[in-house]
Design a protein around this motif. Structure first.
Motif, short mmCIF file in Angstrom:
data_model
loop_
_atom_site.label_atom_id
_atom_site.label_comp_id
_atom_site.label_asym_id
_atom_site.label_seq_id
_atom_site.Cartn_x
_atom_site.Cartn_y
_atom_site.Cartn_z
N GLU A 22 -13.98 20.01 34.55
CA GLU A 22 -13.57 19.03 35.57
C GLU A 22 -14.72 18.75 36.55
N CYS A 23 -15.40 19.81 37.00
CA CYS A 23 -16.51 19.66 37.94
C CYS A 23 -17.67 18.89 37.30
N ASP A 24 -17.97 19.21 36.06
CA ASP A 24 -19.06 18.51 35.37
C ASP A 24 -18.73 17.03 35.20
N ALA A 25 -17.47 16.73 34.95
CA ALA A 25 -17.05 15.33 34.82
C ALA A 25 -17.22 14.58 36.14
N HIS A 26 -16.93 15.26 37.24
CA HIS A 26 -17.13 14.64 38.55
C HIS A 26 -18.61 14.34 38.79
N TYR A 27 -19.47 15.25 38.36
CA TYR A 27 -20.90 15.01 38.57
C TYR A 27 -21.38 13.85 37.68
N GLN A 28 -20.87 13.77 36.49
CA GLN A 28 -21.24 12.67 35.61
C GLN A 28 -20.83 11.33 36.22
N GLN A 29 -19.72 11.32 36.94
CA GLN A 29 -19.29 10.09 37.59
C GLN A 29 -20.28 9.69 38.67
N ARG A 30 -20.87 10.66 39.35
CA ARG A 30 -21.90 10.35 40.35
C ARG A 30 -23.13 9.74 39.68
N ILE A 31 -23.45 10.25 38.50
CA ILE A 31 -24.57 9.69 37.73
C ILE A 31 -24.27 8.24 37.34
N THR A 32 -23.06 8.01 36.87
CA THR A 32 -22.65 6.66 36.45
C THR A 32 -22.75 5.68 37.61
N THR A 33 -22.31 6.10 38.79
CA THR A 33 -22.38 5.25 39.97
C THR A 33 -23.83 4.93 40.33
N ALA A 34 -24.70 5.94 40.23
CA ALA A 34 -26.12 5.72 40.54
C ALA A 34 -26.74 4.73 39.56
N VAL A 35 -26.41 4.86 38.27
CA VAL A 35 -26.97 3.94 37.27
C VAL A 35 -26.45 2.53 37.49
N ASP A 36 -25.20 2.38 37.89
CA ASP A 36 -24.68 1.05 38.23
C ASP A 36 -25.59 0.38 39.26
N ARG A 37 -25.97 1.13 40.29
CA ARG A 37 -26.80 0.58 41.36
C ARG A 37 -28.22 0.30 40.87
N ILE A 38 -28.76 1.18 40.05
CA ILE A 38 -30.11 0.98 39.50
C ILE A 38 -30.16 -0.33 38.71
N LEU A 39 -29.15 -0.55 37.88
CA LEU A 39 -29.13 -1.76 37.04
C LEU A 39 -28.91 -3.01 37.88
N GLU A 40 -28.12 -2.88 38.95
CA GLU A 40 -27.93 -4.02 39.85
C GLU A 40 -29.25 -4.47 40.47
N ARG A 41 -30.13 -3.49 40.72
CA ARG A 41 -31.38 -3.79 41.41
C ARG A 41 -32.58 -3.90 40.46
N MET A 42 -32.32 -3.87 39.17
CA MET A 42 -33.42 -3.90 38.21
C MET A 42 -34.24 -5.17 38.32
N LYS A 43 -33.60 -6.27 38.72
CA LYS A 43 -34.35 -7.52 38.87
C LYS A 43 -35.31 -7.46 40.05
N GLU A 44 -35.04 -6.55 41.01
CA GLU A 44 -35.93 -6.38 42.16
C GLU A 44 -37.17 -5.57 41.78
N SER A 45 -36.97 -4.51 40.99
CA SER A 45 -38.08 -3.63 40.62
C SER A 45 -37.68 -2.72 39.47
N PRO A 46 -38.64 -2.40 38.58
CA PRO A 46 -38.35 -1.44 37.51
C PRO A 46 -38.64 0.00 37.95
N ILE A 47 -38.97 0.19 39.24
CA ILE A 47 -39.33 1.51 39.76
C ILE A 47 -38.13 2.13 40.47
N VAL A 48 -37.83 3.38 40.11
CA VAL A 48 -36.79 4.17 40.77
C VAL A 48 -37.47 5.37 41.42
#
Length: 314
Positions: A22-48
């Protein structure tokens, strides 16, 4: 958001394997949320830019970001900013108030080279990612790695100073991530385990297991590490587009298995050390938790970065 001691212990008693999953699944959701934001901003820069204090789990998190990006069809490359350290010059190196070399200082990094690297990668040009040899405290450019970003590719630069003014400040278009173990554990309203204690536990066990560092040495360094965080890292977390809490509810019960080794080291900390009392409080706090067998920890868990036996290669 703090965790509750009673909930942690209750779930461990009932079904520890299910609780860990359960805890690992919660952390994976945090990863998913971060990737959502990275992809939203990919047009701004390919650098994270992935920043966070020592013991935050930056390396494993970067790998998990890579996996999630790849699952969505985006190639990524993770680069440790440790490779951008300048060859150490002891005569000019920054010093702590005690006169020791300040290894937490961002001035040890080659900011101009990082600036040039980000610019060239963003323009689709080739760069050479340098290689730093810690044993010799010098950069060996002959062992550098060529890198060029194609369309739909991202470079993740991971390091404690990634959001510093001289790095992120020069490239505000880059996507900033800040990661740390941010959740305390409460017993009702009583604080029984600090998020910062999770990080010192992680670092002490990792250094002891994999870096040949004595536990006492790690504890004695922690005062300067924390001082460096407050001066060089935390002030810039406001630059982050995403903040990731890397704490896991089961990690203190896992690290409770190392309490005896930590106590032996803490007993050797000089009383005049500014954090001596805190170290004793930390070790005593483990007794409040139901221990969890480290064998139950999943191979891809963030905690494997510190206890070993995982599926990632560090």
């Amino acid at each position: 958001m703090p965790y509750q001691l009673s909930e942690i212990n209750d779930k461990i008693r009932r079904d520890p394997a299910a609780f860990l999953a359960e805890c690992d699944a919660h952390y994976q959701q945090r990863i998913t949320t971060a990737v959502d934001r990275i992809l939203e901003r990919m047009k701004e820069s390919p650098i994270v830019l992935l920043s966070g204090p020592s013991g935050s789990g930056k390396t494993t998190t970067a790998m998990k970001l890579e996996q999630e990006l790849e699952r969505r069809g985006v190639n990524s490359h993770t680069i440790s900013m440790d490779n951008y350290f300048k060859t150490l010059n002891r005569k000019t190196a920054p010093r702590t108030p005690e006169g020791d070399i300040d290894y937490e200082s961002p001035s040890l990094l080659d900011m101009d080279l990082l600036d040039d690297t980000f610019s060239r990668l963003s323009q689709g040009e080739w760069v050479i990612v340098p290689h730093f040899e810690f044993a010799r405290q010098m950069r060996n450019d002959s062992r550098g790695t060529p890198l060029k970003l194609e369309k739909n590719e991202i470079a993740i630069f991971e390091g404690i100073h990634a959001l510093n003014d001289d790095i992120a400040g020069r490239h505000p278009e880059a996507t900033g991530l800040y990661i740390s173990a941010r959740s305390d554990i409460l017993d009702g309203e009583r604080l029984c385990f600090k998020g910062t204690w999770m990080r010192i536990s992680r670092r002490a066990v990792r250094d002891y297991n994999f870096r040949g560092t004595d536990l006492l040495e790690t504890l004695l360094m922690w005062y300067n590490v924390r001082r460096g965080e407050k001066r060089y890292i935390s002030p810039f977390k406001g630059r982050a587009h995403v903040v990731i809490d890397s704490s896991l509810r089961y990690e203190v019960p896992v690290f409770a298995n190392y309490a005896d080794a930590l106590r032996a080291a803490v007993d050797q900390v000089p009383p005049e050390n500014p954090r001596c009392r805190e170290f004793h409080d930390l070790v005593d706090a483990f007794a409040q938790f139901e221990p969890v067998d480290p064998a139950l920890v999943a191979p891809d868990s963030l905690i494997r970065e510190f206890i070993g036996g995982g599926s990632y290669h560090y």
